[in-house]
Structure formats: C-alpha cells, structure tokens
Design a protein around this motif. Structure first.
Motif, PDB file in Angstrom:
ATOM      1  N   ASP A   1      -2.132  -8.325  39.724  1.00 32.14           N
ATOM      2  CA  ASP A   1      -3.340  -8.460  38.901  1.00 32.14           C
ATOM      3  C   ASP A   1      -2.987  -8.669  37.429  1.00 32.14           C
ATOM      4  OD1 ASP A   1      -4.836  -8.124  41.152  1.00 32.14           O
ATOM      5  OD2 ASP A   1      -5.385  -6.032  40.757  1.00 32.14           O
ATOM      6  N   GLU A   2      -2.019  -7.912  36.944  1.00 29.98           N
ATOM      7  CA  GLU A   2      -1.623  -8.038  35.538  1.00 29.98           C
ATOM      8  C   GLU A   2      -1.019  -9.407  35.257  1.00 29.98           C
ATOM      9  OE1 GLU A   2       1.624  -6.064  32.433  1.00 29.98           O
ATOM     10  OE2 GLU A   2       1.045  -4.958  34.241  1.00 29.98           O
ATOM     11  N   ALA A   3      -0.141  -9.872  36.160  1.00 27.89           N
ATOM     12  CA  ALA A   3       0.501 -11.173  35.963  1.00 27.89           C
ATOM     13  C   ALA A   3      -0.525 -12.305  36.030  1.00 27.89           C
ATOM     14  CB  ALA A   3       1.587 -11.374  37.018  1.00 27.89           C
ATOM     15  N   MET A   4      -1.435 -12.236  36.976  1.00 26.39           N
ATOM     16  CA  MET A   4      -2.454 -13.289  37.101  1.00 26.39           C
ATOM     17  C   MET A   4      -3.362 -13.296  35.879  1.00 26.39           C
ATOM     18  SD  MET A   4      -1.970 -15.022  39.870  1.00 26.39           S
ATOM     19  CE  MET A   4      -3.548 -15.794  40.218  1.00 26.39           C
ATOM     20  N   SER A   5      -3.697 -12.111  35.374  1.00 26.52           N
ATOM     21  CA  SER A   5      -4.541 -12.031  34.181  1.00 26.52           C
ATOM     22  C   SER A   5      -3.864 -12.688  32.983  1.00 26.52           C
ATOM     23  CB  SER A   5      -4.866 -10.568  33.878  1.00 26.52           C
ATOM     24  OG  SER A   5      -5.619 -10.458  32.691  1.00 26.52           O
ATOM     25  N   LYS A   6      -2.569 -12.448  32.827  1.00 30.72           N
ATOM     26  CA  LYS A   6      -1.834 -13.064  31.717  1.00 30.72           C
ATOM     27  C   LYS A   6      -1.779 -14.582  31.870  1.00 30.72           C
ATOM     28  CE  LYS A   6       1.185  -9.149  30.576  1.00 30.72           C
ATOM     29  NZ  LYS A   6       2.596  -8.660  30.558  1.00 30.72           N
ATOM     30  N   LEU A   7      -1.538 -15.031  33.087  1.00 24.98           N
ATOM     31  CA  LEU A   7      -1.488 -16.474  33.323  1.00 24.98           C
ATOM     32  C   LEU A   7      -2.835 -17.122  33.020  1.00 24.98           C
ATOM     33  CD1 LEU A   7       0.581 -16.675  36.642  1.00 24.98           C
ATOM     34  CD2 LEU A   7       1.293 -17.483  34.384  1.00 24.98           C
ATOM     35  N   GLU A   8      -3.912 -16.460  33.425  1.00 25.59           N
ATOM     36  CA  GLU A   8      -5.249 -17.015  33.179  1.00 25.59           C
ATOM     37  C   GLU A   8      -5.561 -17.094  31.686  1.00 25.59           C
ATOM     38  OE1 GLU A   8      -7.661 -14.439  35.442  1.00 25.59           O
ATOM     39  OE2 GLU A   8      -7.178 -15.351  37.388  1.00 25.59           O
ATOM     40  N   LYS A   9      -5.173 -16.055  30.947  1.00 24.55           N
ATOM     41  CA  LYS A   9      -5.417 -16.076  29.501  1.00 24.55           C
ATOM     42  C   LYS A   9      -4.593 -17.158  28.821  1.00 24.55           C
ATOM     43  CE  LYS A   9      -6.626 -11.173  29.060  1.00 24.55           C
ATOM     44  NZ  LYS A   9      -6.220  -9.849  28.496  1.00 24.55           N
ATOM     45  N   SER A  10      -3.327 -17.275  29.255  1.00 23.03           N
ATOM     46  CA  SER A  10      -2.465 -18.296  28.661  1.00 23.03           C
ATOM     47  C   SER A  10      -2.949 -19.695  29.026  1.00 23.03           C
ATOM     48  CB  SER A  10      -1.026 -18.087  29.148  1.00 23.03           C
ATOM     49  OG  SER A  10      -0.162 -19.033  28.564  1.00 23.03           O
ATOM     50  N   ALA A  11      -3.362 -19.866  30.282  1.00 20.12           N
ATOM     51  CA  ALA A  11      -3.858 -21.180  30.714  1.00 20.12           C
ATOM     52  C   ALA A  11      -5.132 -21.553  29.974  1.00 20.12           C
ATOM     53  CB  ALA A  11      -4.100 -21.162  32.224  1.00 20.12           C
ATOM     54  N   ALA A  12      -5.939 -20.556  29.631  1.00 22.97           N
ATOM     55  CA  ALA A  12      -7.170 -20.822  28.883  1.00 22.97           C
ATOM     56  C   ALA A  12      -6.859 -21.416  27.512  1.00 22.97           C
ATOM     57  CB  ALA A  12      -7.972 -19.535  28.735  1.00 22.97           C
ATOM     58  N   ARG A  13      -5.738 -20.990  26.909  1.00 25.38           N
ATOM     59  CA  ARG A  13      -5.353 -21.556  25.619  1.00 25.38           C
ATOM     60  C   ARG A  13      -4.980 -23.025  25.766  1.00 25.38           C
ATOM     61  NH1 ARG A  13      -1.898 -17.210  25.140  1.00 25.38           N
ATOM     62  NH2 ARG A  13      -0.112 -18.628  24.876  1.00 25.38           N
ATOM     63  N   ALA A  14      -4.341 -23.328  26.900  1.00 24.77           N
ATOM     64  CA  ALA A  14      -3.965 -24.721  27.139  1.00 24.77           C
ATOM     65  C   ALA A  14      -5.201 -25.593  27.305  1.00 24.77           C
ATOM     66  CB  ALA A  14      -3.081 -24.816  28.381  1.00 24.77           C
ATOM     67  N   ASP A  15      -6.221 -25.054  27.969  1.00 25.23           N
ATOM     68  CA  ASP A  15      -7.457 -25.818  28.161  1.00 25.23           C
ATOM     69  C   ASP A  15      -8.147 -26.099  26.836  1.00 25.23           C
ATOM     70  OD1 ASP A  15      -6.973 -25.774  30.843  1.00 25.23           O
ATOM     71  OD2 ASP A  15      -8.261 -24.022  31.232  1.00 25.23           O
ATOM     72  N   LYS A  16      -7.993 -25.133  25.891  1.00 24.08           N
ATOM     73  CA  LYS A  16      -8.631 -25.299  24.582  1.00 24.08           C
ATOM     74  C   LYS A  16      -7.760 -26.099  23.610  1.00 24.08           C
ATOM     75  CE  LYS A  16     -11.138 -20.901  24.888  1.00 24.08           C
ATOM     76  NZ  LYS A  16     -11.313 -19.553  24.283  1.00 24.08           N
ATOM     77  N   GLY A  17      -6.524 -26.394  24.052  1.00 16.16           N
ATOM     78  CA  GLY A  17      -5.618 -27.113  23.160  1.00 16.16           C
ATOM     79  C   GLY A  17      -5.013 -26.228  22.093  1.00 16.16           C
ATOM     80  N   ASP A  18      -5.100 -24.907  22.279  1.00 13.70           N
ATOM     81  CA  ASP A  18      -4.593 -23.961  21.283  1.00 13.70           C
ATOM     82  C   ASP A  18      -3.219 -23.453  21.720  1.00 13.70           C
ATOM     83  OD1 ASP A  18      -4.306 -22.243  19.225  1.00 13.70           O
ATOM     84  OD2 ASP A  18      -5.642 -20.695  20.036  1.00 13.70           O
ATOM     85  N   GLU A  19      -2.213 -24.320  21.629  1.00 13.94           N
ATOM     86  CA  GLU A  19      -0.872 -23.961  22.085  1.00 13.94           C
ATOM     87  C   GLU A  19       0.202 -24.461  21.131  1.00 13.94           C
ATOM     88  OE1 GLU A  19       0.345 -26.090  25.576  1.00 13.94           O
ATOM     89  OE2 GLU A  19      -1.343 -27.466  25.435  1.00 13.94           O
TER      90      GLU A  19
END
Length: 706
Positions: free
Chosen positions: A393-411
């Motif tokens: 759960d912790e790893a998936m949550s981190k991946l989802e938050k990080s992937a959300a930055r990629a979707d927003k172009g904030d990387e």
C-alpha cells in the motif's frame, strides 16, 4: 622504536581529567593504546604498532603504552577499562600529591567550565613546587578555538584568510570564553620559568566530532530517530573549525612524545566546512536528507543544546593548523573533515552508541499469531513492523503520487523519476489485471527491498512479518546489491547483509490447534477476512505446499547457516502470547536503541505514579476494611463473652440455690429451734458474756446429745 623491534619503551603515567566524559573518555582510550615515543617513528611503522595496541587497549593498560590515570566527573561512574587508576581525593592538596607523580598532565576545559579553575590551580601549584620536582613534567591544556571567536580578520579585504598559531597573541575570545583565555595565558606563562622541570602547552581545539558525538550529537540523534528534518541554526553559512576526537588525541600524543618548541598549537582538520554543510550531510547520511533553517532564538529553545555548544555552533572561524601539518606525524582519521568522511563517522556513531539495527524475521503458518507477536515486539523494541499489505500500500501510494506529477508535467527537479514511476505503475496495473488482482512477485520484492533499505529500517531495524513466504522470494529479496561496494574482495557475500535478518523465528502449531483458535474468535473478528473455515483451510494447504522439507524458505536460511529458532505456540497458555514473546526476547537480546524518550519517560513516570497512588489507595482501603472487620469481630466477641458471663453467673446462682436447700432444711429442723430458745434465754438473763452464755446453752441443750 628500536631496530630489532623487540624492546618496548618505558611506560609513562598520563593524567586526564574527567575520563568519564566524551572528551576524557575518547582521548584516554586513544592514548592508552599509544606506545610511548611511537609518533617519533615513521607513520607506517606507527600505524602497524597502533593497530596492535588499540585492539588490546580495552582489556587494560599495556606495557610500553601511556598508563592513563584520571578523575571522574560523576563519582558514581564506573572506571573505564583502559584507565589504570582513578584519583580519589577530598582536598586539592590530596589531588596535587597524585598529580606530581604523573609524567604528562592533560586538562581538558572545553566542555566543563568548572575545570578551568582546577586546571589553572594545578599548573600553578606544580610551578610553585618545582624545587621539589626531580623529573620533568609536561602540562597540556586542551582549550577551545572559541578563544579566537572575536578576533579581527588578518586582512579586512580578505576575511577568508585563516588564523594560524603565529597569530595567537592577537586572539580575542567569545564573551562566554574569557575564562578559557585567562587559563591559557596562565599555562603559557608558568611554562617559561624552568623548562627543564615543567613544559606547558595549550591546544586550541576545533569542535570535536566522532565516536559517540558530543556537540553534534543533537543532529545524529534526531536523524537516527527519523526526524522529518534537521535544524540548522541561522543561515548556516558560518564556517566551523572541527577535528576528529582521535585526531585530537594524536596531537596530544605527538606533544607528549616530541616536546615541540611551539607552546601554542591549533588543532583542526583541513576542512572549511559550514554548519549548513554538516547538517545537510548528517541528514543525508543518517536521516531523510531534509533540513530546516531556524532562528537563533528558536535554536536556544532546543533542550539538548547548552549555551557553550550553542556558541560553538554559531561561531564563524577559519583556522589552519600549520604546525600540526608541518611538524607532527598524525595517523589522521578524518583529515579532510566531517563531511568528506561521513559514512565512516556515522558508522562510528552507531557502534559507539550501540545503535546497530536489529533485524528479525518471524515466519509461521496462518493464524499462528505472527502479527500480534510482531506488534508487541515492535512496541517493546521500537522496531519497524513490516507487513506485506502495508509495504504494498505504501509503495503504490508513492508511485501514484509521483505519477500524478508526471501527468501534470511537474517533474523538472526529479531527473525523470516521475515519468519512470508512471510507467512502473502502469506495468503493475497490467500484471494485476492478468493475475486476478495480484501484484507480481518481482514488484513485491522491489517494494520490500526499498522498504528494508530505507533509512528508518537501517537505523532502528525491522520485524518482517510472515515474509518471504518461499525459497525463491528469499533469494531475490536478500540477493546482494550489485551496485554496492565490496568491503572485502576475498569474501564476497552471497546475500545483502544490510537487510538480512540476524534472527529467524519460526512459530509452529498443529493445524487442528490453528482451526480451533480461529473457531474461538468472535464472529466480528472473522467476518470479511481470510480466517473463515474455507479461507483458513486454503491458506493452510498453501503454506504446507510451499514449505516442503526440501524447498522451503527455512532451507534458504539453513544454507546460509542462519538457523531458525522454532517455538511451538500451541504450548503457550499465557495471555496474549506473553510466554512466546518472552522466549523471542531472550533469543534476540536486549534492545539496541536510545531507550525511552523524554516524553516516554514522563509517561512512564506518570503511569508509575498513578499505579503507586492506586496501590496505596487499595492498600489503605484494604487496611481500613481489615480494621473494621477486626473491630466488628472484637465487638461481637465482647458481646458474646458478656452474654456467656451472665449465663455462667445465673447458672452458678441456681446451682448454689439448689445445693443450699438440704443444708437449709437441716438448719431449720435441728439448729434453729434450739438457737432461737438460746437467744430468748440470753435476752431474759442478760449475762455479762452473752456469747459464752449462748455457747454453753447450745452445748447443754443440743438435741443430739443424750
């Protein structure tokens, strides 16, 4: 030493004050392992000799080495093993008698202002008694670079020019270190009179670090406790002159061996490191890597920082120990400074404070109690409880938050990590769709490795709860890291020792026992879980299939000679698996941490106080109840006794009455008639002696006499 290498030099007695404090302890430990005169040899030879003596120093003083004696700051403290003798004294005169027997006298005044006066007194008394001293004495005062803190720059146009020993007459102290400066001057002054009997030296020491840490300890402790961020006082751009505590010991060793002409010596490493660089480095090497600048006013509120340490941490000095570099043979531990040697210094800190991580793996069939037992152990040992679901759960949550930055172009600042995480998340979801919602073992293993290698787990340690489940999972999880540097090329590890458990606990129980345990649970605890009858049987069968005799996860550890400790839980009849927990505690040993925090100690104190008050109240109530019962019983006994006494009296009266009837009848029939007549006769005659008359009458008229 000598060419044949057989003859040992004569030992010298070396005094160090307060050998139970950070500086006294570490300096004494270092010097107790130094052969007398070793610093006069080549550094290579000295290092070989030092390795032999330092390995043995903890077992006690060694021939040819400095025989360390000293005093204790805490009279109740235990004598360190390397110390030959602790000076016991009630008056300074008694201390002086013991000091003059020493060849080298070292007084450290950097961390205890109360020792300034004693150091000045000691050197003055030795100087005053020189005519009675036959053997030359070396007096070394370890002072602080804070006596330079207000010195004016050598060149106003170039304030980065460092101070050296040659500038010591221009030094201006920090307001809180004026007494240190006065003591330095006293030591230098008395050493000029008779150098054949007394040589004095002053060491302006940089801020010491290394071993268990002292001034920088607040940083290491906060980082080790996984603080969100480490505090940097002010803007952090001030340069701190520093020196490793063992390198400072090397300077003292060289002075004692070579007796240099220079009387004032600056002892610092080669670094010109700022406070910010140190804080950032410690945070990165031991903590989260985050740092927060706070005001000086807020810094003063930190409980673990005293005024002297605060002044040192806010100093801004550039120092260059020219004499040490050019004239002394130092076996440098950290010549380049604290930041450049942080991995080694962090390792020193952990080992000195005994803060080595505790890694434990608890395995066993479903429903055997792994999670409850791990939770209790994690609480008592302050370890991280690693459960499969939590890790995923912790790893998936981190991946989802990080992937959300990629979707927003904030990387922009993560070197493409957000995009990589987005791709990883997509791949995981694809495998879950084709695997009935289960995540592939490859990703689970990666999640676990990342978790076990995280700084919290590397600091405190962890309790692995029921994972790995298979031999293959164990091989992949604990496989050596290809990118890690090998410490010893001759012995390549077949596993990653930074995450390999040091204790394997296998909980065992028969299937019937496990089924009965689940059956006895409340319906609310079983509903919606895998612990219904069908789910438990399925999981038990899967566990038995995965743990065949030749291919189980236990075999993996057996092959590495990490043998599991087996505990039969079915024999534990205690409440909440208390006996099993106690058995595991004996296996894994004592906790390796700081112990309770201040807040926890306060809670423990309050709990103990509440328990004491409750116990006293219960004891008082029990005592009052017992006293009431005793009084009630005593009153009842008194009432019963009075009743019985009355009955006895009545019975005695009745008995006497009954027994008196025959006598009364006899008197009325045979005595009273004659007596009555005698009394009447006596009244009529009125003799002079009525008693004699009556007696004579009764004798003569006795009816029983013929």
């Amino acid at each position: 030493m000598s060419e044949d290498g057989d003859a040992l030099p004569t030992s010298k007695k070396l005094f160090i004050n307060h050998v139970d404090t950070y500086q006294g302890l570490n300096l004494g430990k270092y010097l107790a392992g130094c052969l007398v005169g070793a610093s006069l040899d080549d550094v290579e030879e000295e290092e070989e000799e030092a390795e032999e003596t330092q390995e043995q120093v903890l077992t006690g003083p060694k021939p040819g080495c400095y025989q360390v004696v000293g005093t204790l700051k805490d009279p109740e403290a235990k004598k360190p093993d390397f110390v030959k003798e602790i000076f016991q004294f009630e008056t300074r005169e008694q201390l002086f008698e013991q000091l003059v027997e020493c060849d080298v006298i070292v007084y450290d005044i950097t961390d205890n202002a109360a020792q300034i006066d004693e150091a000045a007194w000691a050197v003055s008394e030795i100087h005053a008694d020189l005519e009675h001293i036959d053997k030359q004495k070396i007096f070394i005062l370890v002072s602080s670079v804070m006596t330079w803190a207000r010195s004016k720059p050598l060149d106003p146009d170039d304030p980065e020019i460092p101070f050296t020993e040659d500038d010591y007459r221009r030094r201006k102290p920090h307001p809180n270190f004026k007494e240190h400066l006065s003591c330095e001057k006293t030591v230098i002054k008395v050493g000029k009179t008779n150098k054949s009997k007394l040589i004095t030296y002053v060491i302006a020491s940089g801020i010491p670090y290394g071993a268990g840490e002292n001034i920088f300890h607040y940083l290491y402790k906060s980082a080790w406790h996984n603080a969100k961020e480490l505090f940097c006082f002010g803007n952090g751009q001030n340069v701190l002159p520093t020196i490793h505590i063992r390198d400072l010991g090397g300077v003292i060793q060289n002075i004692a061996d070579m007796k240099p002409k220079a009387r004032y010596i600056v002892a610092t490493d080669d670094s010109q490191t700022t406070l910010e660089e140190i804080v950032k480095g410690v945070s990165t090497s031991l903590g989260t890597g985050a740092m927060l600048n706070i005001t000086k006013e807020d810094a003063l509120l930190q409980r673990e920082i005293n005024q002297d340490h605060f002044d040192m941490l806010l100093s801004n000095l550039r120092m260059d120990s020219v004499f040490v570099k050019e004239n002394m043979k130092i076996r440098w531990v950290s010549e380049a400074g604290i930041v450049e040697n942080l991995p080694k210094i962090v390792k020193e800190y952990r080992e000195s404070r005994k803060l080595l991580p505790m890694r434990v793996c608890v395995l066993g069939p479903p429903a055997v109690g792994k999670t409850a037992i791990c939770a209790e152990l994690a609480k008592q040992y302050k370890l991280h409880h690693i459960k499969v679901k939590d890790v995923i759960d912790e790893a998936m949550s981190k991946l989802e938050k990080s992937a959300a930055r990629a979707d927003k172009g904030d990387e922009e600042d993560d070197d493409g990590k957000a995009q990589d995480d987005a791709e990883t998340l997509e791949a995981i979801r694809e495998t879950m769709e084709s695997n009935n919602g289960r995540i592939d073992d490859t990703y689970v293993i990666k999640f676990f490795r990342d978790k076990l290698k995280s700084m919290p787990c590397q600091n405190q340690g962890f309790l692995l709860d029921g994972f790995p489940k298979t031999n293959e999972q164990a091989k992949e999880l604990f496989a050596p890291d290809e990118d890690a540097e090998e410490e010893d090329d001759d012995e390549k590890m077949s596993y990653d020792k930074t995450i390999m458990p040091e204790a394997i606990i296998l909980l065992e129980a028969p299937d019937d026992f496990l089924r009965n345990r689940i059956m006895n649970l409340a319906e609310t605890m079983v509903s919606g879980t895998h612990n219904d009858e069908e789910g438990l049987n399925r999981r038990l069968n899967a566990y038995r299939d995965l743990n065949q005799e030749d291919d189980s996860v236990i075999n993996y550890f057996d092959e590495l000679e990490i043998f599991p400790d087996k505990i039969d839980v079915s024999k534990d009849t205690s409440k909440n698996n208390y006996d099993t927990v106690e058995k595991i505690k004996k296996i894994i040993g004592e906790p390796r941490n700081y112990g309770p925090t201040d807040e926890e100690r306060e809670e423990m104190r309050k709990a103990a106080e509440e328990a004491r008050l409750k116990r006293e109240a219960e004891e008082k109530a029990e005592r009052e109840r017992a006293e009431y019962e005793e009084a009630t019983q005593r009153w009842a006994r008194q009432q019963e006794w009075a009743k019985n006494l009355e009955q006895v009296k009545k019975e005695e009266y009745e008995l006497l009455e009954a027994q008196s009837i025959p006598l009364r009848n006899y008197l009325m029939k045979h005595v009273m008639p004659t007596l009555t007549k005698g009394l009447i006769e006596c009244c009529q005659v009125r003799p002079e002696d009525s008693v004699d008359f009556l007696a004579e009458y009764l004798f003569q008229n006795n009816p029983q006499i013929d």
